[in-house]
Structures are given as C-alpha cells and as structure tokens.
Design an enzyme around this catalytic site. Structure first.
Site, mmCIF file in Angstrom:
data_model
loop_
_atom_site.group_PDB
_atom_site.id
_atom_site.type_symbol
_atom_site.label_atom_id
_atom_site.label_comp_id
_atom_site.label_asym_id
_atom_site.label_seq_id
_atom_site.Cartn_x
_atom_site.Cartn_y
_atom_site.Cartn_z
ATOM 1 N N TYR A 152 26.961 79.819 21.202
ATOM 2 C CA TYR A 152 27.151 78.908 20.056
ATOM 3 C C TYR A 152 28.639 78.832 19.669
ATOM 4 C CZ TYR A 152 26.365 77.075 15.294
ATOM 5 O OH TYR A 152 26.393 76.327 14.139
ATOM 6 N N LYS A 156 31.154 75.598 19.722
ATOM 7 C CA LYS A 156 31.795 75.114 18.495
ATOM 8 C C LYS A 156 33.325 75.164 18.610
ATOM 9 C CE LYS A 156 28.026 74.048 16.310
ATOM 10 N NZ LYS A 156 27.707 72.638 16.088
HETATM 11 P P1 NAP Z 1 18.994 71.773 11.595
HETATM 12 O O1 NAP Z 1 18.483 71.853 10.200
HETATM 13 O O2 NAP Z 1 18.426 72.698 12.617
HETATM 14 O O3 NAP Z 1 18.823 70.260 12.111
HETATM 15 C C1 NAP Z 1 19.188 69.910 13.393
HETATM 16 C C2 NAP Z 1 19.051 68.413 13.598
HETATM 17 O O4 NAP Z 1 19.486 68.134 14.926
HETATM 18 C C3 NAP Z 1 17.611 67.912 13.503
HETATM 19 O O5 NAP Z 1 17.625 66.598 12.980
HETATM 20 C C4 NAP Z 1 17.159 67.883 14.960
HETATM 21 O O6 NAP Z 1 16.166 66.910 15.243
HETATM 22 C C5 NAP Z 1 18.456 67.487 15.641
HETATM 23 N N1 NAP Z 1 18.512 67.894 17.040
HETATM 24 C C6 NAP Z 1 18.350 69.123 17.580
HETATM 25 N N2 NAP Z 1 18.497 69.072 18.909
HETATM 26 C C7 NAP Z 1 18.749 67.775 19.220
HETATM 27 C C8 NAP Z 1 18.977 67.079 20.431
HETATM 28 N N3 NAP Z 1 18.977 67.692 21.616
HETATM 29 N N4 NAP Z 1 19.190 65.736 20.374
HETATM 30 C C9 NAP Z 1 19.194 65.081 19.179
HETATM 31 N N5 NAP Z 1 18.991 65.690 18.008
HETATM 32 C C10 NAP Z 1 18.768 67.024 18.028
HETATM 33 O O7 NAP Z 1 20.576 71.987 11.650
HETATM 34 P P2 NAP Z 1 21.631 72.184 10.444
HETATM 35 O O8 NAP Z 1 21.560 73.582 9.969
HETATM 36 O O9 NAP Z 1 21.529 71.071 9.485
HETATM 37 O O10 NAP Z 1 23.014 72.057 11.264
HETATM 38 C C11 NAP Z 1 23.606 70.801 11.576
HETATM 39 C C12 NAP Z 1 24.914 71.048 12.311
HETATM 40 O O11 NAP Z 1 25.773 71.858 11.505
HETATM 41 C C13 NAP Z 1 24.746 71.800 13.626
HETATM 42 O O12 NAP Z 1 25.659 71.309 14.578
HETATM 43 C C14 NAP Z 1 25.084 73.236 13.257
HETATM 44 O O13 NAP Z 1 25.538 73.961 14.364
HETATM 45 C C15 NAP Z 1 26.168 73.014 12.231
HETATM 46 N N6 NAP Z 1 26.339 74.143 11.311
HETATM 47 C C16 NAP Z 1 25.321 74.537 10.476
HETATM 48 C C17 NAP Z 1 25.529 75.604 9.608
HETATM 49 C C18 NAP Z 1 24.447 76.063 8.641
HETATM 50 O O14 NAP Z 1 24.665 77.039 7.933
HETATM 51 N N7 NAP Z 1 23.316 75.395 8.551
HETATM 52 C C19 NAP Z 1 26.749 76.290 9.603
HETATM 53 C C20 NAP Z 1 27.748 75.869 10.467
HETATM 54 C C21 NAP Z 1 27.534 74.789 11.305
HETATM 55 P P3 NAP Z 1 14.568 67.268 15.249
HETATM 56 O O15 NAP Z 1 14.187 67.319 13.787
HETATM 57 O O16 NAP Z 1 13.899 66.173 15.965
HETATM 58 O O17 NAP Z 1 14.443 68.618 15.924
#
Ligand code: NAP
Length: 244
Positions: A152, A156
């Site tokens: 990961y 990133k």
């Molecule tokens: P999340 O709640 O797990 O949501 C992920 C989204 O991405 C969902 O809409 C999912 O669709 C979609 N997705 C997953 N795999 C996919 C694929 N192969 N093709 C198209 N869509 C796909 O994620 P999140 O926590 O909101 O995070 C969003 C971004 O922020 C990510 O890049 C993550 O690494 C980054 N981030 C998050 C955090 C945190 O604390 N949450 C911190 C740092 C960075 P489905 O619903 O259809 O599965």
C-alpha cells in the site's frame, strides 16, 4: 458556493467513504459528476437518484482498457471532462514475510496502475480543452511508510512521483496534477474498529480528532477549482498535523 459551476468531474470509487464525501461536496459546488465503483451497483443507483447531474459507471480502476471506455462514455454523456480524481483504492495488509506476490500486485494495480490508466485516457480531451485538474489520492503512509503495508505504501508513494512527473510534462498545456495525502480518516470502515484503539489514534493527532471525508473533499474542492489555478505538482497532507 459554486466553485465548480460548469465543470465535469470523474471521481473513482465514490460509493462510500472519502469518494462519496468528495462527490457530495462537488455537487454542492455546482459540478456534474461521473463516478465509478467496483461492485456496489445498488448503492450507485441510490446515489444517482439522490444527486442531480450525477451518473455512476461500473469500471475496474485497475483495467487499462476499461479506463478508455469510461472516458469515451463520460464524454458522450457529459461532453467534457475538467477534473479527474483517482480515489479508488484498496489495502491488503501483511508483514512482508507473509505478503503474497498476488497481494502485492493487486494493490499496485488498483492503487497505482489506476492513476496511469485514467490519466492516459483523459489526456487527449484535456489537451484539446487546454485545461484540466488531476488529483491523485495518496496517503500519509506514502510519505512515511508503515509496517505491514509495504504494498500500500509503495503504491501511494508511487502516486506522488507519478503526479509530479505529470505536472512537469503537462504544465505548459494548463493541465495540473496534484496529490492529496489523507491521514486517519473516520469512515464506515474505521467505525468497526475498537473504540479504545481509535481513541488512541485521535489522541496522537495534534488536532485531536480523526479527519472526515468532508475534510478531504474540501482539499479536492480547492485543487479542482480555479482557486488553485497556479498550484501543480504539490502534495497536500490533510492529516490534522500527524506528519509535519
Ligand atoms: P473505501 O471506503 O474502502 O471505498 C473505496 C471505494 O473504491 C468504493 O467506492 C469501491 O467501490 C471503490 N473501489 C475499490 N476497488 C475498486 C476498483 N478496482 N475499481 C473501481 N472502484 C473500486 O475507501 P476510503 O477509505 O474512502 O478511501 C478512499 C481513498 O483514500 C483510497 O485511495 C485510500 O487508499 C485513501 N486513503 C484513505 C484513508 C482512510 O483513513 N480512510 C487514509 C489515507 C488514504 P465498491 O463499493 O464497488 O467496492
């Protein structure tokens, strides 16, 4: 505010969490939004109903050809693409000793190849328009590294090098490319974690709270709008001061 009036954005992975927060903020600011998802078709339909000028597309971010098809379809449906947010991402955490080659490849494919795929696909329309804003969703972990997240963190960190290169290549065409690096953001996913663990996290952050999807969305709003027309190649950490 209507900071995105007249603009069309593609947001990948917007059925929940950060992506959904960005979608809400963008719509509230007058943008039309095309969003993608992997499998949540029912949720996507509900989002289309809830928000005006919003359309969902099932499109695997890690698939090169799918990105091309997505852009063609969005151009047909919306006529233009001004902002791209490569937000879709996954984790497959494990210590390196136990990390499989498959889990390494899958995370790199969905988190890093995805930015290459969609940036390549929007290049032509953005070059034609002589403007565009590309925003790649990294993580604080891409800057600091993290035990148990080598795949990961590599994906990133890769997004940062990629974005800075795109910013240098395309600046002369008025196409900007920036990175948002969220810290600990509280979503449905973190709501399932032990409250004590989450409290410890909150306490270790200078601003003494986890971030919200809206905190991240506001940074994207700035980078997507003309307020940031002289900002490119930057990494904006939105992490409550976790990493300075
Ligand atoms: P999340 O709640 O797990 O949501 C992920 C989204 O991405 C969902 O809409 C999912 O669709 C979609 N997705 C997953 N795999 C996919 C694929 N192969 N093709 C198209 N869509 C796909 O994620 P999140 O926590 O909101 O995070 C969003 C971004 O922020 C990510 O890049 C993550 O690494 C980054 N981030 C998050 C955090 C945190 O604390 N949450 C911190 C740092 C960075 P489905 O619903 O259809 O599965």
């Amino acid at each position: 505010m209507n900071l995105l009036e007249g603009k069309v954005a593609i947001i990948t992975g917007a059925t929940r969490g950060i992506g959904k927060g960005i979608l809400e903020t963008f719509v509230a600011n007058g943008a039309k939004v095309a969003f993608t998802y992997a499998s949540s078709a029912e949720v996507a339909k509900a989002i289309e109903k809830e928000f005006e000028g919003v359309k969902g597309y099932q499109s695997d971010a890690g698939d090169f050809d799918a990105a091309q098809e997505l852009v063609n379809q969005v151009l047909e449906d919306f006529g233009q693409i001004d902002i791209v947010i490569n937000n879709a991402g996954i984790t497959k955490d494990n210590l390196l000793m136990r990390m499989s080659h498959e889990d390494w490849q899958k995370v790199i494919q969905v988190n890093l190849d995805s930015a290459f795929n969609l940036t390549k696909a929007v290049l032509r329309p953005m070059l034609k328009q002589r403007k565009g804003s590309i925003i790649n969703m990294s993580s604080i972990v891409g800057i600091t590294g993290n035990a148990g997240q080598a795949n990961y963190a590599a994906s990133k960190a890769g997004l940062i090098g990629f974005s800075k290169s795109v910013a240098q290549e395309l600046g002369s065409r008025n196409i900007r490319c920036n990175v948002v690096a969220p810290g600990f953001i509280e979503t449905e996913m973190t709501a399932k974690l032990d409250e004590k663990v989450v409290d410890e996290w909150r306490n270790s952050i200078p601003l003494k709270r986890g971030g919200t999807p809206e905190d991240i969305a506001n940074a994207c709003l700035f980078l997507g709008s003309d307020l940031s027309s002289y900002v490119t190649g930057q990494v904006i950490s939105v992490d409550g001061g976790m990493h300075m």
